[in-house]
Design an enzyme around this catalytic site. Sequence first.
Site, PDB file in Angstrom:
ATOM      1  N   SER A   9      33.511  44.576  41.987  1.00  0.00           N
ATOM      2  CA  SER A   9      34.769  43.947  41.589  1.00  0.00           C
ATOM      3  C   SER A   9      34.522  42.741  40.685  1.00  0.00           C
ATOM      4  O   SER A   9      33.811  41.812  41.070  1.00  0.00           O
ATOM      5  CB  SER A   9      35.552  43.498  42.822  1.00  0.00           C
ATOM      6  OG  SER A   9      36.640  42.681  42.441  1.00  0.00           O
ATOM      7  N   HIS A  34      35.801  47.793  39.529  1.00  0.00           N
ATOM      8  CA  HIS A  34      37.058  47.513  40.222  1.00  0.00           C
ATOM      9  C   HIS A  34      37.726  46.290  39.597  1.00  0.00           C
ATOM     10  O   HIS A  34      37.086  45.249  39.421  1.00  0.00           O
ATOM     11  CB  HIS A  34      36.786  47.256  41.703  1.00  0.00           C
ATOM     12  CG  HIS A  34      38.008  47.204  42.558  1.00  0.00           C
ATOM     13  ND1 HIS A  34      38.639  48.334  43.026  1.00  0.00           N
ATOM     14  CD2 HIS A  34      38.724  46.157  43.032  1.00  0.00           C
ATOM     15  CE1 HIS A  34      39.696  47.982  43.752  1.00  0.00           C
ATOM     16  NE2 HIS A  34      39.757  46.670  43.775  1.00  0.00           N
ATOM     17  N   ASP A  36      40.855  43.767  40.113  1.00  0.00           N
ATOM     18  CA  ASP A  36      41.902  43.270  41.003  1.00  0.00           C
ATOM     19  C   ASP A  36      42.974  42.554  40.195  1.00  0.00           C
ATOM     20  O   ASP A  36      42.743  41.466  39.664  1.00  0.00           O
ATOM     21  CB  ASP A  36      41.309  42.311  42.035  1.00  0.00           C
ATOM     22  CG  ASP A  36      40.450  43.021  43.060  1.00  0.00           C
ATOM     23  OD1 ASP A  36      40.972  43.908  43.744  1.00  0.00           O
ATOM     24  OD2 ASP A  36      39.262  42.682  43.183  1.00  0.00           O
ATOM     25  N   MET A  38      46.339  40.577  40.238  1.00  0.00           N
ATOM     26  CA  MET A  38      47.166  39.789  41.163  1.00  0.00           C
ATOM     27  C   MET A  38      48.207  38.996  40.376  1.00  0.00           C
ATOM     28  O   MET A  38      47.912  38.480  39.294  1.00  0.00           O
ATOM     29  CB  MET A  38      46.287  38.829  41.970  1.00  0.00           C
ATOM     30  CG  MET A  38      45.140  39.500  42.700  1.00  0.00           C
ATOM     31  SD  MET A  38      44.146  38.309  43.635  1.00  0.00           S
ATOM     32  CE  MET A  38      42.779  39.342  44.163  1.00  0.00           C
ATOM     33  N   HIS A  67      43.422  47.989  40.720  1.00  0.00           N
ATOM     34  CA  HIS A  67      44.144  47.756  41.971  1.00  0.00           C
ATOM     35  C   HIS A  67      45.274  46.772  41.714  1.00  0.00           C
ATOM     36  O   HIS A  67      45.037  45.578  41.500  1.00  0.00           O
ATOM     37  CB  HIS A  67      43.142  47.204  42.997  1.00  0.00           C
ATOM     38  CG  HIS A  67      43.725  46.906  44.339  1.00  0.00           C
ATOM     39  ND1 HIS A  67      43.024  46.240  45.315  1.00  0.00           N
ATOM     40  CD2 HIS A  67      44.949  47.179  44.882  1.00  0.00           C
ATOM     41  CE1 HIS A  67      43.783  46.103  46.386  1.00  0.00           C
ATOM     42  NE2 HIS A  67      44.953  46.664  46.148  1.00  0.00           N
ATOM     43  N   MET A  69      47.832  44.519  42.858  1.00  0.00           N
ATOM     44  CA  MET A  69      48.358  43.705  43.965  1.00  0.00           C
ATOM     45  C   MET A  69      49.502  42.869  43.415  1.00  0.00           C
ATOM     46  O   MET A  69      49.410  41.650  43.291  1.00  0.00           O
ATOM     47  CB  MET A  69      47.238  42.840  44.548  1.00  0.00           C
ATOM     48  CG  MET A  69      46.233  43.632  45.338  1.00  0.00           C
ATOM     49  SD  MET A  69      44.839  42.647  45.925  1.00  0.00           S
ATOM     50  CE  MET A  69      43.754  42.811  44.520  1.00  0.00           C
ATOM     51  N   MET A 138      42.558  47.868  53.015  1.00  0.00           N
ATOM     52  CA  MET A 138      42.183  46.465  52.867  1.00  0.00           C
ATOM     53  C   MET A 138      41.649  45.953  54.202  1.00  0.00           C
ATOM     54  O   MET A 138      42.321  46.072  55.229  1.00  0.00           O
ATOM     55  CB  MET A 138      43.391  45.625  52.441  1.00  0.00           C
ATOM     56  CG  MET A 138      43.921  45.920  51.040  1.00  0.00           C
ATOM     57  SD  MET A 138      42.704  45.625  49.739  1.00  0.00           S
ATOM     58  CE  MET A 138      42.329  43.879  49.997  1.00  0.00           C
ATOM     59  N   PHE A 144      42.140  36.798  47.642  1.00  0.00           N
ATOM     60  CA  PHE A 144      40.964  36.010  47.295  1.00  0.00           C
ATOM     61  C   PHE A 144      39.695  36.785  47.648  1.00  0.00           C
ATOM     62  O   PHE A 144      39.668  37.541  48.612  1.00  0.00           O
ATOM     63  CB  PHE A 144      40.960  34.672  48.049  1.00  0.00           C
ATOM     64  CG  PHE A 144      42.115  33.784  47.706  1.00  0.00           C
ATOM     65  CD1 PHE A 144      42.096  32.985  46.576  1.00  0.00           C
ATOM     66  CD2 PHE A 144      43.243  33.766  48.515  1.00  0.00           C
ATOM     67  CE1 PHE A 144      43.177  32.186  46.259  1.00  0.00           C
ATOM     68  CE2 PHE A 144      44.330  32.960  48.210  1.00  0.00           C
ATOM     69  CZ  PHE A 144      44.295  32.160  47.068  1.00  0.00           C
ATOM     70  N   GLY A 145      38.646  36.566  46.878  1.00  0.00           N
ATOM     71  CA  GLY A 145      37.364  37.173  47.172  1.00  0.00           C
ATOM     72  C   GLY A 145      36.602  36.359  48.196  1.00  0.00           C
ATOM     73  O   GLY A 145      36.931  35.207  48.477  1.00  0.00           O
ATOM     74  N   GLY A 146      35.578  36.975  48.766  1.00  0.00           N
ATOM     75  CA  GLY A 146      34.679  36.252  49.663  1.00  0.00           C
ATOM     76  C   GLY A 146      35.180  36.047  51.075  1.00  0.00           C
ATOM     77  O   GLY A 146      34.605  35.262  51.830  1.00  0.00           O
ATOM     78  N   ASP A 176      38.079  47.773  50.777  1.00  0.00           N
ATOM     79  CA  ASP A 176      37.985  46.546  49.987  1.00  0.00           C
ATOM     80  C   ASP A 176      38.177  45.357  50.917  1.00  0.00           C
ATOM     81  O   ASP A 176      39.203  45.247  51.588  1.00  0.00           O
ATOM     82  CB  ASP A 176      39.073  46.553  48.904  1.00  0.00           C
ATOM     83  CG  ASP A 176      38.982  45.373  47.952  1.00  0.00           C
ATOM     84  OD1 ASP A 176      38.117  44.494  48.149  1.00  0.00           O
ATOM     85  OD2 ASP A 176      39.777  45.330  46.994  1.00  0.00           O
ATOM     86  N   GLY A 178      35.302  42.074  52.370  1.00  0.00           N
ATOM     87  CA  GLY A 178      34.193  41.755  53.258  1.00  0.00           C
ATOM     88  C   GLY A 178      33.106  42.805  53.309  1.00  0.00           C
ATOM     89  O   GLY A 178      32.359  42.893  54.286  1.00  0.00           O
ATOM     90  N   GLY A 198      32.611  42.567  45.781  1.00  0.00           N
ATOM     91  CA  GLY A 198      32.732  41.518  44.788  1.00  0.00           C
ATOM     92  C   GLY A 198      31.706  40.430  44.965  1.00  0.00           C
ATOM     93  O   GLY A 198      30.668  40.393  44.311  1.00  0.00           O
TER      94      GLY A 198
END
Length: 225
Positions: A9, A34, A36, A38, A67, A69, A138, A144-146, A176, A178, A198
């Site tokens: 990602s 990927h 994202d 948003m 994706h 969102m 999900m 948010f990533g991470g 998607d 973690g 990601g």
Amino acid sequence: MNRIQIAPSILSADLLKLEEQVKLIAAQGADMIHVDVMDGHFVPNLTFGPNMVAALKRITNLPLDVHLMIENPDHCIEKYVKAGASILTVHQEVCTHLHRTIQAIHSLGVKAGVSLNPATSLTTVENVMEDIDLILIMTVNPGFGGQKFIPQGLNKIAKAKKMIEKTGKDIFLEVDGGVNPDTVEAIVKSGADLLVAGSSIFGQEDIVKAFHELRKKAEKAASAL
């Protein structure tokens, strides 16, 4: 699906080095990229538009896994397809007429996916399973990533796998949130065959090493099935 696929990602990529990092990860064997998208409304973050998809299309031949969102995805489906999306995934939570949205994506010649937030039941997509090419589970709350993997997602992945098998179709089971070397074994053993990663790839100092570590653990888990 015959093998575990990985879609790094770009949410976690260094945007000042995006072309370099995308080409690097493609050369290592990434299966998709990927993206994202948003809007700052459906999720509390603002990221990429169709121009980013078009830019990626110019620098890689990998499929672009887009994706959405966003609220009101129907208003911009065509823009993302024209920009170069290979798969377009919308959220069940914002599609009042989900089947119609899936039909609209297919009518533009690309694959259609449906994503579910952690608190959204799989029963909400039972009646469209025959029509989709991908279901995205999900395992964090999007935006948010991470973020830390939500372990209750494993049961949901397993149930989604059974729903896919019931259709007899080749439908991607994408996860998607973690996805990292500590969680990937359980995710794959639960049934996932397409992994979005990601921060566990682009967020690492050595992107190549991180990618291959994730790939190795994913394939080891798959081989044990």
